[in-house]
Design an enzyme around this catalytic site. Structure first.
Site, PDB file in Angstrom:
ATOM      1  N   ASN A  60       0.801  -1.236   0.000  1.00  0.00           N
ATOM      2  CA  ASN A  60       0.000   0.000   0.000  1.00  0.00           C
ATOM      3  C   ASN A  60       0.829   1.280   0.000  1.00  0.00           C
ATOM      4  O   ASN A  60       0.359   2.315  -0.447  1.00  0.00           O
ATOM      5  CB  ASN A  60      -1.023  -0.002   1.148  1.00  0.00           C
ATOM      6  CG  ASN A  60      -0.396  -0.075   2.515  1.00  0.00           C
ATOM      7  OD1 ASN A  60       0.730  -0.553   2.671  1.00  0.00           O
ATOM      8  ND2 ASN A  60      -1.105   0.395   3.517  1.00  0.00           N
ATOM      9  N   GLU A 108       4.830  -4.386  11.774  1.00  0.00           N
ATOM     10  CA  GLU A 108       3.851  -3.330  11.496  1.00  0.00           C
ATOM     11  C   GLU A 108       2.694  -4.008  10.780  1.00  0.00           C
ATOM     12  O   GLU A 108       2.782  -4.294   9.591  1.00  0.00           O
ATOM     13  CB  GLU A 108       4.487  -2.247  10.613  1.00  0.00           C
ATOM     14  CG  GLU A 108       5.629  -1.497  11.269  1.00  0.00           C
ATOM     15  CD  GLU A 108       5.194  -0.645  12.437  1.00  0.00           C
ATOM     16  OE1 GLU A 108       3.976  -0.437  12.625  1.00  0.00           O
ATOM     17  OE2 GLU A 108       6.068  -0.192  13.186  1.00  0.00           O
TER      18      GLU A 108
HETATM   19  N1  LIG Z   1       1.119  -1.271  10.626  1.00  0.00           N
HETATM   20  C1  LIG Z   1       1.661  -0.749   9.527  1.00  0.00           C
HETATM   21  O1  LIG Z   1       2.518   0.119   9.572  1.00  0.00           O
HETATM   22  C2  LIG Z   1       1.207  -1.245   8.165  1.00  0.00           C
HETATM   23  C3  LIG Z   1       1.553  -0.492   7.030  1.00  0.00           C
HETATM   24  C4  LIG Z   1       1.129  -0.935   5.778  1.00  0.00           C
HETATM   25  C5  LIG Z   1       0.349  -2.086   5.655  1.00  0.00           C
HETATM   26  N2  LIG Z   1       0.018  -2.784   6.774  1.00  0.00           N
HETATM   27  C6  LIG Z   1      -0.828  -3.983   6.671  1.00  0.00           C
HETATM   28  O2  LIG Z   1      -0.398  -4.780   5.559  1.00  0.00           O
HETATM   29  C7  LIG Z   1      -1.490  -5.566   5.062  1.00  0.00           C
HETATM   30  C8  LIG Z   1      -1.557  -5.459   3.530  1.00  0.00           C
HETATM   31  O3  LIG Z   1      -0.340  -5.824   2.951  1.00  0.00           O
HETATM   32  P1  LIG Z   1      -0.084  -7.228   2.226  1.00  0.00           P
HETATM   33  O4  LIG Z   1      -1.349  -7.748   1.656  1.00  0.00           O
HETATM   34  O5  LIG Z   1       1.085  -7.020   1.310  1.00  0.00           O
HETATM   35  O6  LIG Z   1       0.338  -8.130   3.471  1.00  0.00           O
HETATM   36  P2  LIG Z   1       0.931  -9.629   3.462  1.00  0.00           P
HETATM   37  O7  LIG Z   1       1.077 -10.021   4.884  1.00  0.00           O
HETATM   38  O8  LIG Z   1       0.163 -10.490   2.545  1.00  0.00           O
HETATM   39  O9  LIG Z   1       2.390  -9.448   2.787  1.00  0.00           O
HETATM   40  C9  LIG Z   1       3.347  -8.549   3.329  1.00  0.00           C
HETATM   41  C10 LIG Z   1       4.736  -8.971   2.866  1.00  0.00           C
HETATM   42  O10 LIG Z   1       5.094 -10.225   3.459  1.00  0.00           O
HETATM   43  C11 LIG Z   1       5.609 -11.091   2.462  1.00  0.00           C
HETATM   44  N3  LIG Z   1       5.426 -12.469   2.958  1.00  0.00           N
HETATM   45  C12 LIG Z   1       4.391 -13.312   2.772  1.00  0.00           C
HETATM   46  N4  LIG Z   1       4.600 -14.478   3.442  1.00  0.00           N
HETATM   47  C13 LIG Z   1       5.788 -14.368   4.075  1.00  0.00           C
HETATM   48  C14 LIG Z   1       6.569 -15.228   4.920  1.00  0.00           C
HETATM   49  N5  LIG Z   1       6.160 -16.451   5.236  1.00  0.00           N
HETATM   50  N6  LIG Z   1       7.740 -14.759   5.403  1.00  0.00           N
HETATM   51  C15 LIG Z   1       8.175 -13.511   5.099  1.00  0.00           C
HETATM   52  N7  LIG Z   1       7.500 -12.647   4.280  1.00  0.00           N
HETATM   53  C16 LIG Z   1       6.322 -13.068   3.776  1.00  0.00           C
HETATM   54  C17 LIG Z   1       4.813 -10.686   1.233  1.00  0.00           C
HETATM   55  O11 LIG Z   1       5.423 -11.148   0.042  1.00  0.00           O
HETATM   56  C18 LIG Z   1       4.845  -9.174   1.354  1.00  0.00           C
HETATM   57  O12 LIG Z   1       6.070  -8.634   0.904  1.00  0.00           O
HETATM   58  C19 LIG Z   1      -2.729  -5.000   5.757  1.00  0.00           C
HETATM   59  O13 LIG Z   1      -3.108  -5.868   6.790  1.00  0.00           O
HETATM   60  C20 LIG Z   1      -2.239  -3.654   6.317  1.00  0.00           C
HETATM   61  O14 LIG Z   1      -2.975  -3.190   7.440  1.00  0.00           O
HETATM   62  C21 LIG Z   1       0.447  -2.402   8.020  1.00  0.00           C
HETATM   63  N1  LIG Z   2       1.292   6.869   5.843  1.00  0.00           N
HETATM   64  C1  LIG Z   2       1.522   5.724   6.657  1.00  0.00           C
HETATM   65  C2  LIG Z   2       0.527   4.662   6.502  1.00  0.00           C
HETATM   66  C3  LIG Z   2       1.004   3.380   7.002  1.00  0.00           C
HETATM   67  C4  LIG Z   2      -0.062   2.350   6.923  1.00  0.00           C
HETATM   68  O1  LIG Z   2      -0.567   1.838   5.939  1.00  0.00           O
END
Ligand SMILES: NC(=O)c1ccc[n+]([C@@H]2O[C@H](COP(=O)([O-])OP(=O)(O)OC[C@H]3O[C@@H](n4cnc5c(N)ncnc54)[C@H](O)[C@@H]3O)[C@@H](O)[C@H]2O)c1
Ligand SMILES: NCCCC=O
Length: 512
Positions: A180, A270
């Site tokens: 995102n 995160e």
């Molecule tokens: N708290 C924060 O700062 C923050 C910021 C941005 C997004 N998010 C969260 O991220 C999610 C959306 O992102 P997404 O769909 O890419 O998440 P995801 O968990 O599907 O993937 C995140 C990353 O992890 C990798 N991954 C997958 N399996 C793994 C494993 N077994 N070991 C290591 N890496 C692995 C993926 O390839 C990707 O790069 C939402 O839940 C959102 O709230 C949190």
């Molecule tokens: N601009 C920071 C947002 C992080 C979460 O998705």
């Protein structure tokens, strides 16, 4: 003016003319052919014979191919990072900061180019993408400044002896990103890590692999040693290889709660959220409405900290909801590279279907769609294959509904009414997640009293989703471990060494 984009091919002559008039890239015109992996100072291919499609969300067309890294490639990237660590960790903070400041200047010069790439690969509007690039640059500037302030303590002991502590880097850090905020996440992880003297291997989401490689080139051009910041592409398998690599000292992971649970090491997690936004009857209604839109519809609703459970005090509920619906319906959806667009495309077709599925589920469970929640097809033919939907407000929600309990990660707001402060606090905290929370009220005492009781890592009073890089960001409960940004993050990328210094002779009372 047409600027040169070294690694990218534009499409038709007409598209090129349009680009020349307004910008480097126009929607539907770009194909990327350069490899997206980067280590030891160069772009590199991934595993032979493996290729995955990467899409342009605004049009649904293939933007490029990603070559995922297997064990051999992950090893090479980690080796490069290990070599870079040897000298980088010995530089003074000032010296490290100088390279990082140069990287920040380069980002400033390439602001538009990076923002356009982010739009083309992620689907968010150009207006938001520019701010993401700014946040990345500011983060690198901020930690460049802090690099020279890293210090321990001096502890005076009897007899002139003393002890001191110092902060030492950990080694090779792994960064794993979500889709995102692709460029911003790469910067938020690399900036504190590099400032503290670590090197990094970063794995972006396979859905948005493009801009992390640009960041790697920028660091290299800024004078970072070969191997300081490396990018390995791929999904779960590559991520897992990286996290479990014996030479990786720390993992900083941004992604979903289920994936976060699989990552074990000293970690920064995160993760996702289902954050509450509390709107009291004494709020400034105009600000509260704007706040609710900020809390739900930035980045097509694909923001981890979104305040998707909007609790509104009963007295102002009808007025608030009618205004929110009116403003939501007015959000301009379309080509994310147009200045007038306020909402672009969701990141992928499968994610669009997942979000629309949540809306259907909400209806089945008794929620009312007050607006939106439908697939959207923009009028321009080139955008017809894109992944768009109308932003949605759900009424008649109850706390036990799926749309109120689970992270949807799309433009779907649930509105709920409440009577008392005590009641809304109980309901707001009734979740396993705790990333963020917000409160709108004119009563300063209420604001602080409520925030004190909200079980969330990042709280907002009379605003929402504002993330200056100088303040820590991160979650309570299952939403995460550790923080990004702010001074405290330096502690997550260093380890504390204590040194006892004897200034007299060794007195051995038992062995002589
Ligand atoms: N708290 C924060 O700062 C923050 C910021 C941005 C997004 N998010 C969260 O991220 C999610 C959306 O992102 P997404 O769909 O890419 O998440 P995801 O968990 O599907 O993937 C995140 C990353 O992890 C990798 N991954 C997958 N399996 C793994 C494993 N077994 N070991 C290591 N890496 C692995 C993926 O390839 C990707 O790069 C939402 O839940 C959102 O709230 C949190
Ligand atoms: N601009 C920071 C947002 C992080 C979460 O998705």
């Amino acid at each position: 003016m047409l600027r040169r984009l070294s690694h990218y091919h534009r499409g038709t002559a007409a598209a090129a003319r349009l680009s020349a008039a307004f910008r480097c890239v126009s929607t539907g015109s770009l194909t990327i052919t350069e490899p997206l992996n980067f280590w030891a100072g160069q772009r590199k291919p991934g595993q032979k014979g493996h290729k995955e499609h990467v899409y342009e969300p605004a049009t649904g067309r293939i933007l490029c191919h990603l070559e995922p890294c297997g064990a051999a490639e992950v090893n090479q990237a980690v080796e490069a990072a290990k070599k870079a660590f040897i000298n980088w960790s010995k530089l003074s903070g000032m010296e490290r900061g100088r390279v990082m400041i140069e990287a920040a200047h380069l980002i400033e010069g390439k602001r538009e180019e990076i923002a356009e790439m982010e739009v083309v690969n992620n689907g968010k509007s150009i207006t938001e993408a520019r701010l993401d690039v700014d946040s990345a640059r500011l983060c690198i500037e901020y930690y460049a400044g802090l690099a020279s302030t890293l210090a321990g303590q001096h502890v005076q002991l009897p007899g002139g002896s003393f002890a001191y502590t110092c902060r030492e880097p950990l080694g090779v850090c792994a960064g794993i990103g979500a889709w995102n905020y692709p460029f911003q996440i790469a910067a938020w992880k690399s900036a504190p890590a590099l400032a503290c003297g670590n090197s990094m291997v970063f794995k972006p989401s396979p859905v948005t692999p493009v801009t992390a490689a640009m960041l790697a080139e920028i660091y290299a051009k800024a004078g970072a040693p070969e191997g300081l910041f490396n990018v390995v592409q791929g999904g779960q398998e590559t991520g897992s290889l990286l996290c479990q690599h014996p030479d990786v000292a720390k993992v900083s992971f941004t992604g979903s709660v289920p994936t976060g649970r699989k990552v074990l090491k000293p970690v920064t997690l995160e993760l996702g959220g289902k954050s509450p936004l509390l709107i009291f009857k004494d709020s400034d209604l105009e600000n509260a409405v704007k706040g609710a839109l900020m809390a739900n519809f930035l980045s097509q609703g694909q923001v981890c900290s979104n305040g998707t459970r909007v609790f509104v005090q009963r007295d102002i509920f009808p007025e608030f909801v009618s205004e929110v619906v009116k403003r939501t319906q007015a959000i301009e959806i379309g080509d994310p590279l147009l200045e007038s667009t306020r909402m672009g495309a969701l990141v992928s077709r499968s994610h669009l279907h997942k979000v629309l599925g949540f809306v259907e589920q909400a209806k089945k469970e008794g929620a009312t769609v007050l607006c939106g929640g439908e697939p959207f097809v923009p009028s321009h033919p080139k955008l017809r294959g894109g992944f768009y939907m109308t932003p949605c407000v759900l009424g008649d929600c109850r706390d036990e509904m799926t749309c109120v309990k689970e992270e949807i990660f799309g433009p779907v707001m649930s509105v709920l009414s409440f009577e008392t402060e005590e009641e809304v606090l109980r309901r707001a905290n009734d979740t396993t997640m705790g990333l963020a929370a917000g409160v709108f009220t004119r009563d300063v005492r209420r604001a602080h009293r409520v925030v004190e009781q909200l079980k969330a890592g990042s709280c907002f009073i009379n605003n929402y989703n504002i993330t200056p890089v100088e303040v820590p960001f991160g979650g309570f409960k299952t939403s995460g471990i550790g923080r990004e940004n702010g001074q405290v993050t330096l502690e997550y990328y260093t380890q504390l060494k204590t040194v006892y210094v004897e200034m007299g002779d060794v007195e051995n009372c038992t062995l002589d």
